[in-house]
Motif scaffolding. Structure first.
Motif, short mmCIF file in Angstrom:
data_model
loop_
_atom_site.label_atom_id
_atom_site.label_comp_id
_atom_site.label_asym_id
_atom_site.label_seq_id
_atom_site.Cartn_x
_atom_site.Cartn_y
_atom_site.Cartn_z
N ASP A 160 -0.26 -12.34 32.79
CA ASP A 160 -0.71 -11.96 31.46
C ASP A 160 -0.20 -10.56 31.16
OD1 ASP A 160 -2.06 -11.83 29.04
OD2 ASP A 160 -3.87 -11.01 29.97
N ASP A 161 0.37 -10.36 29.96
CA ASP A 161 1.00 -9.09 29.62
C ASP A 161 0.21 -8.30 28.59
OD1 ASP A 161 1.41 -10.70 27.46
OD2 ASP A 161 3.53 -10.23 27.19
N HIS A 162 -1.06 -8.61 28.39
CA HIS A 162 -1.91 -7.86 27.45
C HIS A 162 -3.15 -7.38 28.21
CE1 HIS A 162 -4.26 -7.62 23.40
NE2 HIS A 162 -3.95 -6.44 23.89
N PHE A 163 -3.13 -6.13 28.64
CA PHE A 163 -4.24 -5.59 29.41
C PHE A 163 -4.17 -4.07 29.41
CE2 PHE A 163 -0.68 -5.97 32.26
CZ PHE A 163 -0.70 -4.81 32.99
N ARG A 164 -5.25 -3.46 29.74
CA ARG A 164 -5.36 -2.02 29.95
C ARG A 164 -6.65 -1.76 30.71
NH1 ARG A 164 -5.65 -3.21 24.55
NH2 ARG A 164 -7.75 -3.17 23.67
N ILE A 165 -6.63 -0.79 31.57
CA ILE A 165 -7.81 -0.48 32.38
C ILE A 165 -7.77 1.00 32.76
CG2 ILE A 165 -6.62 -1.24 34.48
CD1 ILE A 165 -9.35 -2.01 35.62
N GLY A 166 -8.92 1.64 32.66
CA GLY A 166 -9.05 3.03 33.07
C GLY A 166 -9.64 3.12 34.46
N VAL A 167 -9.16 4.08 35.23
CA VAL A 167 -9.62 4.29 36.61
C VAL A 167 -10.03 5.75 36.75
CG1 VAL A 167 -9.03 4.17 39.05
CG2 VAL A 167 -8.03 2.54 37.45
N ALA A 168 -11.27 5.96 37.16
CA ALA A 168 -11.79 7.31 37.42
C ALA A 168 -11.96 7.48 38.93
CB ALA A 168 -13.12 7.52 36.71
N ILE A 169 -11.46 8.59 39.43
CA ILE A 169 -11.52 8.87 40.87
C ILE A 169 -12.21 10.21 41.07
CG2 ILE A 169 -10.16 9.28 42.95
CD1 ILE A 169 -7.99 7.51 41.73
N LEU A 170 -13.25 10.18 41.89
CA LEU A 170 -13.98 11.42 42.16
C LEU A 170 -14.55 11.39 43.56
CD1 LEU A 170 -14.80 14.08 40.83
CD2 LEU A 170 -16.94 13.02 40.19
N GLN A 171 -14.03 12.27 44.41
CA GLN A 171 -14.50 12.42 45.78
C GLN A 171 -14.42 11.10 46.53
OE1 GLN A 171 -18.15 14.69 45.99
NE2 GLN A 171 -17.62 15.87 44.17
N LYS A 172 -15.53 10.46 46.82
CA LYS A 172 -15.54 9.26 47.66
C LYS A 172 -15.79 7.99 46.87
CE LYS A 172 -15.05 11.52 51.55
NZ LYS A 172 -14.80 12.85 51.00
N SER A 173 -15.50 7.98 45.60
CA SER A 173 -15.80 6.82 44.77
C SER A 173 -14.70 6.61 43.74
CB SER A 173 -17.16 6.99 44.07
OG SER A 173 -17.16 8.16 43.28
N MET A 174 -14.62 5.37 43.27
CA MET A 174 -13.65 4.98 42.25
C MET A 174 -14.35 4.07 41.25
SD MET A 174 -10.16 2.68 42.57
CE MET A 174 -9.28 3.88 43.54
N ARG A 175 -14.09 4.31 39.99
CA ARG A 175 -14.69 3.50 38.94
C ARG A 175 -13.60 2.78 38.17
NH1 ARG A 175 -17.79 5.33 33.39
NH2 ARG A 175 -18.40 3.24 32.74
N LEU A 176 -13.63 1.45 38.23
CA LEU A 176 -12.73 0.63 37.45
C LEU A 176 -13.37 0.35 36.09
CD1 LEU A 176 -11.68 -1.93 40.20
CD2 LEU A 176 -10.51 0.16 39.53
N TYR A 177 -12.54 0.08 35.10
CA TYR A 177 -12.98 -0.11 33.72
C TYR A 177 -13.68 1.14 33.18
CZ TYR A 177 -12.02 -5.06 34.48
OH TYR A 177 -11.42 -6.26 34.76
N ALA A 178 -13.24 2.29 33.64
CA ALA A 178 -13.78 3.52 33.08
C ALA A 178 -13.24 3.71 31.67
CB ALA A 178 -13.40 4.71 33.96
N PRO A 179 -14.07 4.19 30.74
CA PRO A 179 -13.54 4.50 29.41
C PRO A 179 -12.38 5.50 29.51
CG PRO A 179 -15.92 4.53 29.39
CD PRO A 179 -15.52 4.39 30.82
N PHE A 180 -11.44 5.40 28.60
CA PHE A 180 -10.21 6.17 28.72
C PHE A 180 -10.47 7.68 28.80
CE2 PHE A 180 -6.89 3.02 26.88
CZ PHE A 180 -7.12 2.22 27.98
#
Length: 770
Positions: A436-456
């Motif tokens: 699928d070629d229609h997508f976007r996802i934000g990634v937040a990285i902080l210390q020992k954790s990662m958040r997928l689908y983070a708001p831009f």
């Protein structure tokens, strides 16, 4: 229900003006400050998150003296409310006159935004008291994201919610977090930050702390670039170009010392483990972390120069390259976030009333890295690499939020793949997994954790496709469009750029035009911590662009030359092909290369069309020249030829990327049986389907293929013809002097030089052994 009633009692005790001010500014106006409200707010809003506990434990002497006011507590819980919700609640509150109706509207607001039923809230009453103000804010503000469910990318919620951080704000906000004192990595970073020699040698520090002068910026925008060339063992011929003073020539390191790379501490131990699958073929035991290709690529990346590598192959070195640029991206993000967290501690510990300009460590928006990839499968692999690089060992797993949802949306279903389909190996490598070629996802990285689908606007890394970016950026005149999150991008990665030529290249150009523009809104940024380079609108001169492609193409070269302004310069790999793809043709076939003369590049399209209908097509109109396939790379040229064939009432059929499956079957059958003399065949259809076309006896390349190996693939389809005589096969290719790159990839550099010097038609005969 007791806690919920207390919150309603608190809201019921406020007047309309107080509620309006509370929604607009996140705190009550000081004029209405009363002691009883202060005490109630303290009881109802125990603002004790994990980070605040740590910070209070570090400064016990200050906590007893300096108590956080209730207004600041309300501000911390209400500041993440979307503006759209505030406006709606304001209109509702103004229209209501009775306090009972106001209470009902508050409860309805929580239900509209996806909250659970009241019964579920009653069951979870005890755990809510332990969660602190995060859940309290969710109930009072009508948060749109329930636990485990992220609606940021749901089209039904509009564009605004995609950029609004509501959940986990306190956990992933850089401004409200501090460096962990107990972490050995962080303490080591502090020591390194206090050491001036280490700071001066770190490539990240050197690049981001460099202060350009206005004369240098003017020089980069007016003067041409100077270039120099050198040769490296693995990459081959390199071209260095820069507008500023000539930089010291780079040399390829034979061996890599991890300490000299200045990797962030966890990456030194995780990188050899993550990259071990590519080290089996390495013969040198001393170099235990990089392959020869990765070593030279990372040597350039780590200097923060722009890089164009046009020899990416999904079948051979694609994953090697993906791993090494993921290492570079994560190294950059961890260093940038560590700098912000470290300065948070310094600002907290400094004496009140002292202003310092030494803490400029951020951009106008938080996103630092934009990674453009063609398919969801590519984004899936990137996220897996990032997670692997952050996990030091099996005992120290990082906390990844929304991992289950990400796996469900980006992984592929094995049952969707049709069985018994024979396709080339390179096709299987490119179209593996979810395409699928229609997508976007934000990634937040902080210390020992990662958040997928983070708001831009709360993300460090944005992974998207060109189409996914285009639908967000929008076009001029559209109401819902946003590109402010691109204002402070420091690293731009465009991987598999050749695939976008088969999708829609206009999306890439549209994206590049909106890179590093001044934002239209402040988005709550603290301007006292914004770097001067961002305030001066010089972000594009600091942005590093990494461009990877499977081929050299004029359109890709144009993006690298016209949209990359890095003050450190650009590095492009320019290896000329000694042997072309024509050597892979296995059938005995005469090739006739017919040259057309065009006055300039813009007139090539019209000149080629006129040359074809005047000189080439008349030779194939006879019935004896049946079974003629015309290969057309451009869809616009295909439409033009199709309309002309209809106008002239020629016996033809066509297959393009938009042709339905039933029509494709009919066209292949008509062409094989000879019922249709001509078959118009587009390159994009061949790229996405790779069908075997049987019955070809005469082949015309209206233009040279974008992918060099497509030339040999199309020619080799002739061997599938049953009962044909080799002597009757023909192959005609149209080219001009502006097709030098693609021509060299097909026939080789030596033959290309001869063909460009001579204005006569060139006849080549391939025996299958050339």
């Amino acid at each position: 229900m007791g806690k919920r009633r207390q919150e309603r009692e608190l809201l019921r005790g406020l007047s309309k003006k107080q509620k309006k001010h509370l929604r607009e500014f996140g705190e009550e106006h000081p004029f209405y400050d009363k002691a009883f409200f202060l005490q109630d707010a303290i009881n109802c809003f125990p603002f004790q998150s994990e980070n605040s506990d740590k910070s209070s434990a570090e400064s016990d002497s200050e906590t007893e003296v300096e108590q956080v006011s209730a207004y600041h507590k309300l501000l911390a819980t209400l500041k993440t409310s979307p503006e759209s919700e505030s406006e709606e609640e304001e209109e509702e509150s103004e229209s209501e006159e009775a306090e009972e109706n106001e209470t009902e509207m508050d409860s309805e607001g929580s239900q509209e935004t996806g909250e659970a039923d009241g019964g579920e809230e009653d069951k979870n009453d005890v755990p809510e008291q332990q969660k602190g103000t995060t859940d309290t804010a969710e109930r009072m503000l009508g948060q749109e994201q329930a636990d485990g469910v992220d609606t940021s990318c749901d089209p039904s919620h509009g564009v605004i919610e995609e950029f609004t951080d509501v959940k986990h704000e306190s956990e992933f906000s850089l401004e409200t977090n501090f460096m962990e004192e107990e972490s050995q990595d962080c303490s080591t970073d502090k020591k390194e930050s206090n050491s001036s020699p280490a700071v001066s040698e770190d490539p990240f520090k050197q690049h981001m702390d460099k202060e350009l002068e206005e004369k240098e910026v003017e020089k980069m925008s007016t003067l041409p670039k100077t270039s120099s060339q050198c040769k490296w063992p693995r990459l081959g011929q390199l071209t260095f170009s820069s507008t500023l003073e000539k930089h010291k020539a780079l040399k390829a390191d034979k061996e890599v010392d991890m300490k000299q790379l200045y990797l962030h501490k966890p990456l030194e131990s995780t990188w050899p483990k993550v990259n071990k699958d590519f080290l089996s073929s390495v013969t040198k035991p001393s170099d235990s972390s990089f392959t020869p290709l990765q070593r030279e690529l990372f040597c350039i990346m780590n200097t923060y120069r722009d890089l164009f590598y046009p020899e990416r192959n999904a079948l051979t070195n694609g994953e090697e390259i993906r791993h090494v640029y993921c290492l570079h991206v994560l190294n950059h993000v961890l260093k940038a976030n560590a700098q912000v967290l470290s300065n948070n501690v310094k600002r907290r510990d400094q004496k009140p009333g002292t202003d310092s300009d030494d803490y400029r460590d951020q951009g106008l928006t938080r996103p630092k890295v934009l990674m453009i990839v063609p398919f969801r499968e590519c984004a899936l692999r990137i996220v897996h690499i990032l997670i692997s690089l952050l996990e030091v060992n099996d005992n120290k797993k990082i906390d990844v939020s929304n991992k289950k949802r990400f796996k469900g949306e980006f992984s592929s279903d094995p049952e969707e793949k049709p069985p018994n389909l024979k396709r080339p190996e390179d096709y299987e490598a490119v179209f593996a997994g979810n395409i699928d070629d229609h997508f976007r996802i934000g990634v937040a990285i902080l210390q020992k954790s990662m958040r997928l689908y983070a708001p831009f606007y709360s993300s460090d890394i944005i992974i998207a496709s060109p189409l996914g970016m285009r639908t967000i950026i929008g076009a001029e005149g559209e109401k819902k469009r946003d590109f402010d999150f691109l204002s402070s991008i420091e690293i731009l990665i465009i991987d598999q750029a050749d695939v976008y030529l088969m999708q829609n290249w206009e999306h890439v150009l549209h994206l590049m035009k909106h890179m590093n523009l001044l934002p239209l809104d402040s988005h709550g940024v603290d301007f006292s911590r914004v770097r001067m380079l961002n305030l001066n609108n010089w972000s594009k001169y600091y942005r590093q662009t990494l461009l990877f492609s499977a081929l050299q193409n004029p359109q890709i070269n144009s993006v690298f030359n016209k949209h990359c302004f890095n003050y450190t310069g650009q590095v492009a790999i320019r290896n000329v092909p000694l042997m072309g793809s024509i050597s892979q043709v296995v059938v005995q076939l005469p090739h006739v290369f017919r040259r057309l003369e065009a006055e300039n590049l813009s007139s090539v399209i019209d000149t080629r069309f006129q040359f074809f209908i005047d000189k080439v097509l008349p030779e194939y109109r006879d019935a004896i020249m049946s079974h003629t396939l015309i290969y057309i790379p451009s869809y616009f040229d295909f439409v033009r030829l199709r309309n002309y064939f209809k106008k002239e009432d020629l016996n033809f059929t066509y297959i393009c990327e938009y042709t339905k499956k039933a029509a494709v079957c009919r066209a292949r059958r008509f062409f094989l049986k000879g019922e249709k003399q001509f078959l118009l065949f587009t390159e994009r259809f061949h790229f996405y389907k790779r069908y075997m076309i049987k019955g070809i006896r005469n082949l015309i390349f209206y233009e040279l293929p974008t992918y060099p190996h497509f030339y040999s693939e199309i020619c080799n389809m002739m061997k599938a013809t049953d009962g044909a005589v080799d002597a009757t096969w023909t192959c005609t290719v149209l080219y001009s002097k502006y097709d030098a790159q693609t021509l060299a990839a097909v026939v080789g550099i030596d033959r290309t030089a001869q063909m460009l010097q001579s204005k006569k038609n060139v006849h080549l005969f391939v025996t299958g052994e050339n």
